[in-house]
Scaffold this motif. Structure first.
Motif, PDB file in Angstrom:
ATOM      1  N   CYS A  54       0.827  -1.210   0.000  1.00 44.89           N
ATOM      2  CA  CYS A  54       0.000   0.000   0.000  1.00 44.89           C
ATOM      3  C   CYS A  54       0.861   1.260   0.000  1.00 44.89           C
ATOM      4  O   CYS A  54       0.564   2.227  -0.709  1.00 44.89           O
ATOM      5  CB  CYS A  54      -0.932  -0.011   1.208  1.00 44.89           C
ATOM      6  SG  CYS A  54      -2.269  -1.215   1.106  1.00 44.89           S
ATOM      7  N   MET A  87       1.263   4.159  -3.026  1.00 41.37           N
ATOM      8  CA  MET A  87       0.451   5.302  -2.595  1.00 41.37           C
ATOM      9  C   MET A  87       0.706   6.554  -3.405  1.00 41.37           C
ATOM     10  O   MET A  87      -0.235   7.257  -3.810  1.00 41.37           O
ATOM     11  CB  MET A  87       0.686   5.565  -1.105  1.00 41.37           C
ATOM     12  CG  MET A  87      -0.260   6.583  -0.501  1.00 41.37           C
ATOM     13  SD  MET A  87      -0.091   6.671   1.283  1.00 41.37           S
ATOM     14  CE  MET A  87      -0.749   5.075   1.780  1.00 41.37           C
ATOM     15  N   THR A 147      -2.428   8.153  -5.898  1.00 39.79           N
ATOM     16  CA  THR A 147      -3.138   9.247  -5.227  1.00 39.79           C
ATOM     17  C   THR A 147      -4.298   9.773  -6.061  1.00 39.79           C
ATOM     18  O   THR A 147      -5.317  10.202  -5.523  1.00 39.79           O
ATOM     19  CB  THR A 147      -2.164  10.387  -4.882  1.00 39.79           C
ATOM     20  OG1 THR A 147      -1.204   9.919  -3.934  1.00 39.79           O
ATOM     21  CG2 THR A 147      -2.876  11.592  -4.300  1.00 39.79           C
ATOM     22  N   ILE A 185       3.464   9.626   3.319  1.00 41.39           N
ATOM     23  CA  ILE A 185       3.337   8.204   3.032  1.00 41.39           C
ATOM     24  C   ILE A 185       3.962   7.456   4.213  1.00 41.39           C
ATOM     25  O   ILE A 185       5.186   7.306   4.301  1.00 41.39           O
ATOM     26  CB  ILE A 185       4.026   7.856   1.701  1.00 41.39           C
ATOM     27  CG1 ILE A 185       3.336   8.623   0.567  1.00 41.39           C
ATOM     28  CG2 ILE A 185       3.995   6.359   1.437  1.00 41.39           C
ATOM     29  CD1 ILE A 185       4.034   8.516  -0.776  1.00 41.39           C
ATOM     30  N   HIS A 229      -6.822   2.147   5.634  1.00 39.61           N
ATOM     31  CA  HIS A 229      -6.244   3.045   4.623  1.00 39.61           C
ATOM     32  C   HIS A 229      -7.011   4.356   4.702  1.00 39.61           C
ATOM     33  O   HIS A 229      -8.209   4.403   4.447  1.00 39.61           O
ATOM     34  CB  HIS A 229      -6.386   2.411   3.244  1.00 39.61           C
ATOM     35  CG  HIS A 229      -5.476   2.971   2.204  1.00 39.61           C
ATOM     36  ND1 HIS A 229      -5.599   4.247   1.712  1.00 39.61           N
ATOM     37  CD2 HIS A 229      -4.419   2.423   1.545  1.00 39.61           C
ATOM     38  CE1 HIS A 229      -4.663   4.464   0.794  1.00 39.61           C
ATOM     39  NE2 HIS A 229      -3.934   3.372   0.669  1.00 39.61           N
ATOM     40  N   VAL A 240      -6.336   7.589   3.216  1.00 39.34           N
ATOM     41  CA  VAL A 240      -6.006   8.682   2.303  1.00 39.34           C
ATOM     42  C   VAL A 240      -7.217   9.209   1.557  1.00 39.34           C
ATOM     43  O   VAL A 240      -7.365  10.412   1.352  1.00 39.34           O
ATOM     44  CB  VAL A 240      -4.921   8.238   1.302  1.00 39.34           C
ATOM     45  CG1 VAL A 240      -4.560   9.400   0.364  1.00 39.34           C
ATOM     46  CG2 VAL A 240      -3.682   7.753   2.036  1.00 39.34           C
ATOM     47  N   ILE A 298      -6.577  -0.240  -3.521  1.00 39.91           N
ATOM     48  CA  ILE A 298      -5.999  -0.590  -2.216  1.00 39.91           C
ATOM     49  C   ILE A 298      -5.709  -2.080  -2.135  1.00 39.91           C
ATOM     50  O   ILE A 298      -4.604  -2.499  -1.742  1.00 39.91           O
ATOM     51  CB  ILE A 298      -6.930  -0.138  -1.083  1.00 39.91           C
ATOM     52  CG1 ILE A 298      -6.983   1.392  -1.013  1.00 39.91           C
ATOM     53  CG2 ILE A 298      -6.450  -0.708   0.258  1.00 39.91           C
ATOM     54  CD1 ILE A 298      -7.991   1.938  -0.011  1.00 39.91           C
ATOM     55  N   ILE A 323       2.649  12.484  -0.195  1.00 45.54           N
ATOM     56  CA  ILE A 323       1.613  12.310  -1.203  1.00 45.54           C
ATOM     57  C   ILE A 323       1.681  13.505  -2.163  1.00 45.54           C
ATOM     58  O   ILE A 323       1.988  14.624  -1.728  1.00 45.54           O
ATOM     59  CB  ILE A 323       0.238  12.247  -0.510  1.00 45.54           C
ATOM     60  CG1 ILE A 323       0.120  10.959   0.311  1.00 45.54           C
ATOM     61  CG2 ILE A 323      -0.905  12.344  -1.514  1.00 45.54           C
ATOM     62  CD1 ILE A 323      -1.058  10.939   1.253  1.00 45.54           C
TER      63      ILE A 323
END
Length: 445
Positions: free
Chosen positions: A286, A290, A294, A317, A342, A344, A358, A389
């Motif tokens: 993950c 990431m 995004t 991250i 998760h 985000v 994911i 990110i």
């Protein structure tokens, strides 16, 4: 499926609908007496319809439009079958559909098929993901020039303040939430706990964990349609846009997942708080994907207003145990329920792309037996050396387009279509004022 309509003779019309890349429902209205034909033969509309921009316009340079003659795909009912649409005044049924090619192959530009393909890879390894989502949204009075919290149906007053975990805030909109839970029961959406959140008129509803990740994504998509439609029946708007109010925290869509082996055992559970090596591999996968993914978690211009330090959304991250400042959190509790959270994504995401990305990222970590960096202790916002990110929409589009890892997770055709969509939106959003952008996103996402 036909039995459902026979048991609900009051239903006069149906909607057949699929999710496009932005999570918008695209489909048709059909009289119920012609439903048998749709169930048997499916329906048709152009491949390009699953690749429209946020305004519902064709993508200018898409090969799906004029280059291929704007050809049709065939859309067939999903295994969910008919379900009621309680937010409409007239009794109506929704029939979810997904897209196939003429020869019967799944269309790779359909986000639901992208998730199915990831789940097939888990199944080939004898693994089954268990998924739950937490959806945050705002109730908004958008009748004037300025957005504000709706007046309480009980008191007629507006509470112009954040009310985290406030029973009073929930009670103020009790009629709406009572109707919402009744509607979830009708639609078989497993809505669990509701809480008030830290934004103005912001709430969260958790959906129960499910060992069918495709169904979990369906439920999240249906729930978003339901909340937005039902709010309008109550005289206000509900929005999953990432950040309607600059001064308050935005809305997230957090996803929790664990993985079961062929014997039904949680492969993340080592009997203690740290989790197994396979859990660490999943975390590493993950984290490794990431940056490049995004754009799935923050698909719109407004999405990046939420991803700012110390506003209850991650920017680095990172991962940690029982740490809500990190992008990946390992919740405490009974080891049998050990899972990954998760954190985000915003509420404005397409649930199918979210779950596919994911779970796909986690599987790459499991396949490669990757190890994550050291877990973060304390405030991740204060650590300046952590990888970040992407901070802008344009940077996220570029990272997604040029990624080496994303083709291991999502079909190449979907990646191409998604990039074309976001580049077109990036171009035309630049012509809109901030107020016009809010108006655009309020009802769509």
């Amino acid at each position: 499926m036909k039995d459902w309509l026979r048991k609900h003779p009051q239903v006069r019309t149906i909607r057949v609908a699929a999710a496009d890349l932005n999570g918008q429902a695209r489909g048709k209205r059909i009289p119920a007496r012609f439903a048998d034909k749709v169930v048997k033969d499916g329906t048709r509309f152009p491949f390009s319809v699953l690749n429209l921009d946020i305004w519902g316009e064709d993508i200018d340079d898409s090969p799906l439009v004029f280059e291929q003659g704007d050809a049709d795909g065939i859309l067939r009912p999903t295994e969910r079958g008919f379900m009621p649409m309680p937010w409409l005044e007239a009794p109506t049924a929704l029939l979810p559909i997904w897209m196939f090619r003429e020869d019967g192959r799944p269309y790779e530009g359909d986000p639901r098929h992208a998730l199915r393909a990831v789940l097939d890879r888990y199944k080939a390894r004898g693994l089954t993901p268990v998924v739950a989502v937490e959806l945050e949204f705002f109730l908004i009075d958008d009748s004037g020039k300025t957005l504000q919290v709706p007046p309480s149906p009980r008191s007629g007053k507006r509470r112009k303040a954040a009310e985290a975990l406030s029973i009073r805030a929930l009670d103020a909109f009790d009629t709406f939430f009572t109707d919402l839970y009744d509607a979830c029961e009708e639609m078989d959406i497993p809505a669990d706990t509701a809480t008030s959140e830290t934004g103005l008129g912001q709430f969260e509803v958790n959906l129960m964990h499910c060992d069918d990740a495709l169904r979990a994504a369906d439920d999240a998509w249906f729930f978003k349609l339901l909340v937005k439609g039902l709010a309008r029946r109550h005289g206000f708007a509900a929005s999953f846009m990432a950040k309607p109010y600059p001064e308050y925290s935005g809305s997230g869509l957090h996803m929790h997942f664990s993985v079961l082996d062929a014997q039904g055992r949680n492969v993340f559970d080592n009997g203690g708080p740290t989790g197994t090596a396979m859990m660490r591999h999943a975390v590493a996968g993950c984290l490794g994907a990431m940056h490049d993914s995004t754009l799935v978690f923050a698909p719109h211009a407004n999405s990046f207003e939420r991803l700012v330090p110390e506003m209850h959304a991650p920017t680095a991250i990172s991962w940690g145990y029982e740490n809500r400042t990190t992008a990946i959190r390992i919740p405490a509790g009974n080891p049998a329920g050990r899972r990954i959270e998760h954190r985000v994504a915003g509420g404005d995401v397409n649930p199918y792309l979210l779950v596919a990305t994911i779970l796909g990222a986690a599987l790459t970590g499991i396949e490669d037996q990757e190890e994550p960096p050291q877990a973060i202790m304390g405030n991740a916002y204060a650590l300046e050396d952590l990888p970040q990110i992407p901070a802008t929409w344009e940077a996220a589009i570029q990272a997604f387009e040029n990624s080496a890892i994303m083709p291991r997770i999502l079909p190449r055709e979907l990646i191409r279509n998604y990039v074309l969509t976001k580049r077109q939106e990036l171009h035309y959003l630049a012509e809109l004022s901030p107020e016009e952008q809010v108006e655009l996103y309020l009802d769509t996402v």
